[in-house]
Design a protein around this motif. Sequence first.
Motif: not given
Length: 266
Positions: A174-181
């Motif tokens: 989820p944190q990697l997704e948040l960084v990308l988004v």
Amino acid sequence: APPRPAHGCGSGALLGRFGVVLQALLALCAFSTLMLKRFKEPEEERRPWRIWFYDTSKQATGALFIHFANVFLSDLTEEDPCSLYLINFILDATLGVLLIWLGVKVVSWFVQRKKYTYLVFGEYGDPPQAAAWIGQCILYLLIMVFEKTVISLVLLIPGWTKLQQILLGFIPSPQLELVLVMFVVPFIVNAITFWVVDSLIMRKYKQKDTLDINGSIETSQARRNGESQMLLSPDMDFDQSESDQDTSGLQGTNQQMKQSSSQVVT
């Protein structure tokens, strides 16, 4: 705290501590591209800092409105807010830029027809007036409201859920997704969008300077043509004939003086 889904960030992740830090870093990096754009402008066309602030602050106001509107819309449903925010952002960066361009053109045509000089984007008076800047900010914000309304209506079309699952469904963290988004994709797209929109709403100094240069060239050519016409005009013959008459008159006077002197000698 609500449980996080197996894939994607959970509800409220966009406004969490980590999400807010990413948003602040995004704003700092994205608006630094506008400062870079100013230094890339030629020195004779470079805007003063006050004019640059007036131009870029309109984009800042509109971008903040779009950002918080996307965050609000992403948390309205029980779906993954990160992927929903990303869909909103992609639509804003594609269809939204076209709508902004159309809105700027329509508003500029209207204010020029009504002769509202201080509402023309990039024109603030001499010296620059804060009232003109406030009026242009309000107009630009209305354009952004129009753009976001159209994008929200487009999102009502069924089928976006499948795209939502395809975009970020393969990312397990989820944190990697948040960084990308919230940082990587918005930074790249915002840098391009800010550059394009700033060129739309800034004053076109280059066109004005080109017209001045052309005007000076035409003036110099007209002067040269005028001088050549004066040199070839029949007035010069008249002056020449007058000069010949004057010369002949002087010669006649000299002859009379010679005759008188000869008579005195005799």
